[in-house]
Design a protein around this motif. Structure first.
Motif, PDB file in Angstrom:
ATOM      1  N   ILE A  74     -34.137 114.989  57.459  1.00 49.09           N
ATOM      2  CA  ILE A  74     -34.293 114.069  56.324  1.00 49.09           C
ATOM      3  C   ILE A  74     -33.155 114.369  55.350  1.00 49.09           C
ATOM      4  O   ILE A  74     -33.274 115.140  54.400  1.00 49.09           O
ATOM      5  N   LEU A  75     -32.013 113.804  55.637  1.00 50.98           N
ATOM      6  CA  LEU A  75     -30.816 113.978  54.828  1.00 50.98           C
ATOM      7  C   LEU A  75     -30.030 112.672  54.845  1.00 50.98           C
ATOM      8  O   LEU A  75     -30.291 111.797  55.683  1.00 50.98           O
ATOM      9  N   SER A  76     -29.031 112.567  53.982  1.00 51.80           N
ATOM     10  CA  SER A  76     -28.276 111.318  53.868  1.00 51.80           C
ATOM     11  C   SER A  76     -27.250 111.133  54.984  1.00 51.80           C
ATOM     12  O   SER A  76     -26.719 110.044  55.163  1.00 51.80           O
ATOM     13  N   ASP A  77     -26.992 112.184  55.759  1.00 53.55           N
ATOM     14  CA  ASP A  77     -25.868 112.180  56.701  1.00 53.55           C
ATOM     15  C   ASP A  77     -25.979 111.115  57.781  1.00 53.55           C
ATOM     16  O   ASP A  77     -25.010 110.404  58.065  1.00 53.55           O
ATOM     17  N   SER A  78     -27.132 111.032  58.443  1.00 55.37           N
ATOM     18  CA  SER A  78     -27.269 110.139  59.597  1.00 55.37           C
ATOM     19  C   SER A  78     -27.063 108.677  59.208  1.00 55.37           C
ATOM     20  O   SER A  78     -26.278 107.963  59.844  1.00 55.37           O
ATOM     21  N   PHE A  79     -27.748 108.222  58.179  1.00 55.72           N
ATOM     22  CA  PHE A  79     -27.576 106.839  57.728  1.00 55.72           C
ATOM     23  C   PHE A  79     -26.158 106.599  57.214  1.00 55.72           C
ATOM     24  O   PHE A  79     -25.598 105.512  57.383  1.00 55.72           O
ATOM     25  N   PHE A  80     -25.552 107.623  56.585  1.00 54.59           N
ATOM     26  CA  PHE A  80     -24.198 107.460  56.056  1.00 54.59           C
ATOM     27  C   PHE A  80     -23.195 107.259  57.185  1.00 54.59           C
ATOM     28  O   PHE A  80     -22.252 106.466  57.057  1.00 54.59           O
ATOM     29  N   ILE A  81     -23.366 107.970  58.299  1.00 53.47           N
ATOM     30  CA  ILE A  81     -22.476 107.805  59.456  1.00 53.47           C
ATOM     31  C   ILE A  81     -22.515 106.355  59.943  1.00 53.47           C
ATOM     32  O   ILE A  81     -21.475 105.744  60.213  1.00 53.47           O
TER      33      ILE A  81
END
Length: 448
Positions: A162-169
């Motif tokens: 649950i972090l911003s990284d995956s959606f940001f990619i």
């Protein structure tokens, strides 16, 4: 026995001819339908991510946790209770992700459901990887890039946090795809989508600001006429938005509404300088590869803590940056063992992606594709600069947004390598064929 073999080969040849008579026209008819190439990799990408998701879900290990994950969840729950957005750095610079997480949590309730959505989105992003590689390079590169992406551990790992990284990619991939389609097709819908996604990235996470800046640099340098035409066409709307933004910032600043944002940014900068830079850390925690020195804390440049520290310790800071440049490749660079066969084999495997990336970069320059595809390298460079200026986290989380683009370049390097091997093989086969067909001289060796 020989007659049976001849009959068998004749039968195989007939089947082959029939298949070619039916299959080859179909191949010619459908060979340019890109979705036929994408479908196998879409299945593979989703399978790899979902297999790992259900493995974590059913095992005693559970889904990975981090302090940041808990902060995001607590913040989202607080927003649902009383929708109040502050002016702290974490409120503003993570606004996009905070709102998205709050919305998803309000709809699905369970964080595991959000992870499942991240996994699906990460799996589907192989479509964007394929299309970007196809538009900038060729179909073979797109196929190889899709395969590399499907098995990328970084993408799989960060889709389960649950972090911003995956959606940001995915946002970053989508922005590049829309930009390339807007340039290629001149369709307004892609331009609008690109602008909206770029605005969202600015407030999705801090790395988004640098990513958008480098993408804009690509447009300004490579597609200056397109950018100029866009500005001229929408000059009134752009002027109005910019004027409103400047007036709003001045109003907020004069009324001290931006003080929490400025103070929090200064506090975080001070933490990075005094805890990371001053200790010579490469990562976000101590490591055996750090650079030890005695920093100068004097504040004597424009009364600025940041400028003073950087200027007074510039030689040490450059050494830290150099170490981070090497570390950006991965922890394996510190752990190479060239004294044993197993160590050499391991080093070869770990350095292969870097070798393919360098091959792809050189090949793009030689084949005059670098200028057209430079948005890929600029996006990687944006992530690289962010990691060098701040720090490289221990799990290489901050490097993750660059991975799909590094994969595309490495795939082009693999494509060029395969083509080179094929050309060499054809030349060698031709020489062997000519050698086998040379005429007899009717001479004997004289050895009886």
């Amino acid at each position: 026995m020989y007659e049976r073999y001849k009959e068998y080969m004749r039968y195989v040849h007939q089947i082959y001819r029939k298949c070619m008579d039916v299959g080859y026209p179909l191949f010619l008819k459908y060979k340019d339908l890109e979705f036929l190439y994408i479908i196998p990799f879409l299945y593979l990408s989703l399978k790899v991510r979902l297999d790992y998701f259900f493995y974590l879900k059913s095992s005693d290990i559970g889904f990975p946790q981090s302090p940041d994950s808990q902060w995001y969840l607590d913040y989202a729950r607080a927003l649902m209770t009383s929708f109040k957005i502050g002016l702290h750095m974490d409120d503003i610079l993570y606004l996009g992700y905070n709102l998205l997480l709050t919305l998803l949590l309000a709809v699905f309730k369970d964080p595991i459901a959000i992870i499942f959505i991240q996994v699906i989105v990460a799996g589907l992003s192989v479509i964007l990887v394929y299309n970007i590689a196809r538009m900038l390079f060729n179909r073979v590169t797109a196929v190889i890039a899709s395969y590399f992406y499907a098995y990328s551990w970084d993408i799989t790992l960060w889709s389960t946090y649950i972090l911003s990284d995956s959606f940001f990619i995915t946002l970053l991939l989508l922005s590049i795809y829309c930009l390339l389609k807007a340039i290629d097709t001149k369709k307004k819908k892609y331009t609008v989508l690109f602008v909206l996604i770029s605005v969202l990235m600015l407030v999705f996470r801090p790395a988004g600001i640098m990513s958008v800046a480098f993408i804009m640099l690509y447009i300004a340098i490579i597609h200056r006429k397109t950018m100029t035409a866009f500005i001229v066409k929408y000059r009134l709307a752009i002027g109005g938005v910019v004027t409103a933004a400047v007036v709003a910032c001045i109003f907020l600043f004069l009324n001290h509404k931006l003080d929490p944002l400025i103070e929090s940014m200064q506090f975080n900068a001070k933490k990075v300088l005094y805890n990371i830079y001053a200790n010579g850390w490469i990562y976000d925690r101590p490591s055996p590869y750090d650079y030890k020195y005695r920093p100068d804390y004097t504040i004597n440049v424009l009364n600025s803590l940041i400028l003073s520290f950087i200027i007074n310790n510039w030689d040490h800071v450059l050494i830290i940056y150099a170490k981070r440049t090497v570390a950006f490749l991965g922890r394996w660079v510190w752990q190479t063992d060239l004294q044993s066969v197993n160590g050499i084999i391991k080093f070869a495997k770990q350095s292969l992606p870097t070798a393919l990336f360098m091959t792809g970069t050189i090949a793009a320059i030689v084949n005059r594709l670098f200028r057209k595809a430079s948005v890929v390298w600029l996006t990687i460079f944006a992530v690289f600069v962010f990691c060098i200026i701040f720090f490289i986290d221990g799990l290489y989380r901050y490097r993750a947004p660059a991975m799909p683009f590094m994969i595309i370049v490495a795939a082009y390097g693999a494509d060029r390598g395969i083509r080179l091997v094929w050309i060499v093989a054809k030349i060698m086969m031709g020489k062997l064929s000519r050698y086998g067909r040379r005429k007899s001289t009717d001479c004997s060796s004289g050895i009886q």
